[in-house]
Design a protein around this motif. Sequence first.
Motif, PDB file in Angstrom:
ATOM      1  N   PRO A  12      14.050  -6.986  62.823  1.00 46.45           N
ATOM      2  CA  PRO A  12      14.886  -5.790  62.701  1.00 46.45           C
ATOM      3  C   PRO A  12      15.045  -5.344  61.249  1.00 46.45           C
ATOM      4  O   PRO A  12      15.287  -6.146  60.354  1.00 46.45           O
ATOM      5  N   GLY A  13      14.845  -4.058  61.046  1.00 43.36           N
ATOM      6  CA  GLY A  13      14.925  -3.498  59.702  1.00 43.36           C
ATOM      7  C   GLY A  13      13.573  -3.270  59.070  1.00 43.36           C
ATOM      8  O   GLY A  13      13.450  -2.490  58.120  1.00 43.36           O
ATOM      9  N   MET A  14      12.548  -3.927  59.581  1.00 42.53           N
ATOM     10  CA  MET A  14      11.189  -3.704  59.094  1.00 42.53           C
ATOM     11  C   MET A  14      10.677  -2.386  59.679  1.00 42.53           C
ATOM     12  O   MET A  14      10.988  -2.042  60.820  1.00 42.53           O
ATOM     13  N   ALA A  15       9.894  -1.654  58.902  1.00 42.68           N
ATOM     14  CA  ALA A  15       9.351  -0.374  59.346  1.00 42.68           C
ATOM     15  C   ALA A  15       7.838  -0.468  59.486  1.00 42.68           C
ATOM     16  O   ALA A  15       7.213  -1.441  59.042  1.00 42.68           O
ATOM     17  N   ALA A  16       7.243   0.560  60.093  1.00 45.14           N
ATOM     18  CA  ALA A  16       5.797   0.548  60.319  1.00 45.14           C
ATOM     19  C   ALA A  16       5.227   1.953  60.244  1.00 45.14           C
ATOM     20  O   ALA A  16       5.908   2.938  60.569  1.00 45.14           O
ATOM     21  N   ILE A  17       3.988   2.028  59.818  1.00 44.79           N
ATOM     22  CA  ILE A  17       3.233   3.278  59.773  1.00 44.79           C
ATOM     23  C   ILE A  17       1.831   2.979  60.289  1.00 44.79           C
ATOM     24  O   ILE A  17       1.200   1.994  59.886  1.00 44.79           O
ATOM     25  N   THR A  18       1.333   3.818  61.169  1.00 44.82           N
ATOM     26  CA  THR A  18      -0.025   3.651  61.676  1.00 44.82           C
ATOM     27  C   THR A  18      -1.023   4.068  60.595  1.00 44.82           C
ATOM     28  O   THR A  18      -0.885   5.135  59.991  1.00 44.82           O
ATOM     29  N   LEU A  19      -2.000   3.212  60.361  1.00 43.39           N
ATOM     30  CA  LEU A  19      -2.988   3.484  59.316  1.00 43.39           C
ATOM     31  C   LEU A  19      -4.316   2.850  59.681  1.00 43.39           C
ATOM     32  O   LEU A  19      -4.387   1.677  60.038  1.00 43.39           O
ATOM     33  N   ASP A  20      -5.376   3.626  59.548  1.00 43.37           N
ATOM     34  CA  ASP A  20      -6.744   3.136  59.670  1.00 43.37           C
ATOM     35  C   ASP A  20      -7.357   3.189  58.281  1.00 43.37           C
ATOM     36  O   ASP A  20      -7.640   4.280  57.767  1.00 43.37           O
ATOM     37  N   VAL A  21      -7.547   2.041  57.649  1.00 40.70           N
ATOM     38  CA  VAL A  21      -8.015   2.032  56.261  1.00 40.70           C
ATOM     39  C   VAL A  21      -9.469   2.453  56.129  1.00 40.70           C
ATOM     40  O   VAL A  21      -9.960   2.626  55.010  1.00 40.70           O
ATOM     41  N   THR A  22     -10.178   2.631  57.244  1.00 44.70           N
ATOM     42  CA  THR A  22     -11.557   3.117  57.171  1.00 44.70           C
ATOM     43  C   THR A  22     -11.618   4.641  57.150  1.00 44.70           C
ATOM     44  O   THR A  22     -12.699   5.210  56.978  1.00 44.70           O
ATOM     45  N   SER A  23     -10.482   5.301  57.316  1.00 45.22           N
ATOM     46  CA  SER A  23     -10.436   6.762  57.400  1.00 45.22           C
ATOM     47  C   SER A  23      -9.686   7.329  56.199  1.00 45.22           C
ATOM     48  O   SER A  23      -8.493   7.057  56.026  1.00 45.22           O
ATOM     49  N   ILE A  24     -10.348   8.127  55.391  1.00 41.58           N
ATOM     50  CA  ILE A  24      -9.687   8.727  54.238  1.00 41.58           C
ATOM     51  C   ILE A  24      -8.581   9.678  54.689  1.00 41.58           C
ATOM     52  O   ILE A  24      -7.530   9.783  54.041  1.00 41.58           O
ATOM     53  N   GLU A  25      -8.788  10.360  55.830  1.00 38.94           N
ATOM     54  CA  GLU A  25      -7.760  11.261  56.340  1.00 38.94           C
ATOM     55  C   GLU A  25      -6.515  10.481  56.742  1.00 38.94           C
ATOM     56  O   GLU A  25      -5.382  10.895  56.458  1.00 38.94           O
ATOM     57  N   SER A  26      -6.701   9.330  57.395  1.00 38.91           N
ATOM     58  CA  SER A  26      -5.575   8.484  57.779  1.00 38.91           C
ATOM     59  C   SER A  26      -4.849   7.965  56.549  1.00 38.91           C
ATOM     60  O   SER A  26      -3.611   7.913  56.508  1.00 38.91           O
TER      61      SER A  26
END
Length: 254
Positions: A50-64
């Motif tokens: 609890p308290g930790m946050a998250a962001i979706t990210l694909d490190v193979t995609s420059i747009e992401s």
Amino acid sequence: MKLTGNTIFITGGTSGIGRGLAEALHKLGNKVIISGRRTALLEAVTAANPGMAAITLDVTSIESIQSASRELVEKHPDLNVLFNNAGFMPFDDVSGPIDDGLARELITTNLLGPIRVTSALIEHLKTKPEATVLYTSSVLAFVPIAGNAIYSATKAALHSFALSQRFQLRHTNVRVREIAPPWVDTDLIYKSGDPRAMPLPDFIEQTLAALATDDPEAIVDAIRPMRDNPGANEHALFEAFNQSLVENPIPVGA
């Protein structure tokens, strides 16, 4: 590096070393934001912490990367630590033709990924009184495993990049640190309980202690002989190390 009061973004934070350090730093009172490609895993980790946050990210995609970076700065303007940890480790055999698609994916993930993520956030980090960029390389940056040739090469390249970036940022408030893990018992290859692998809790404990210093490389004692090996006589340890793996292979799969 101070171990409390930071806002830390960790790529590849849903398993293994990334999750272990994310949870440890979270418990120390830091604001931790993890990332990964799979929403379900991100939700599972944040629900358990609890308290930790998250962001979706694909490190193979420059747009992401660009999208996630904008979201990070907008939602977490106090961000002052970037921990580039995302990566994967396939076996390969470079004595014959290689799988070009796999090679490109590996280089894009393990090398271009951290370079691009850092590039997207570096100007923001420069605005902070104290900021840190962390890279997870590997002991294999110094003594490669022949059966993970391309992976080992990406980690050697990442080590080289960190050296150059550290020098170029020397007059700023951004410090560049490198974590070079040994074989840690995680699912990067196959979590097996092999006695040659360092238990994850031990690795996390020793790495946090190393990060608390000002050393540019946060390495555990177990890898110091291999870290010190590169040089004119490096071939002997490399040959002995790889021959030991031929005779006692790393387990692959369940």
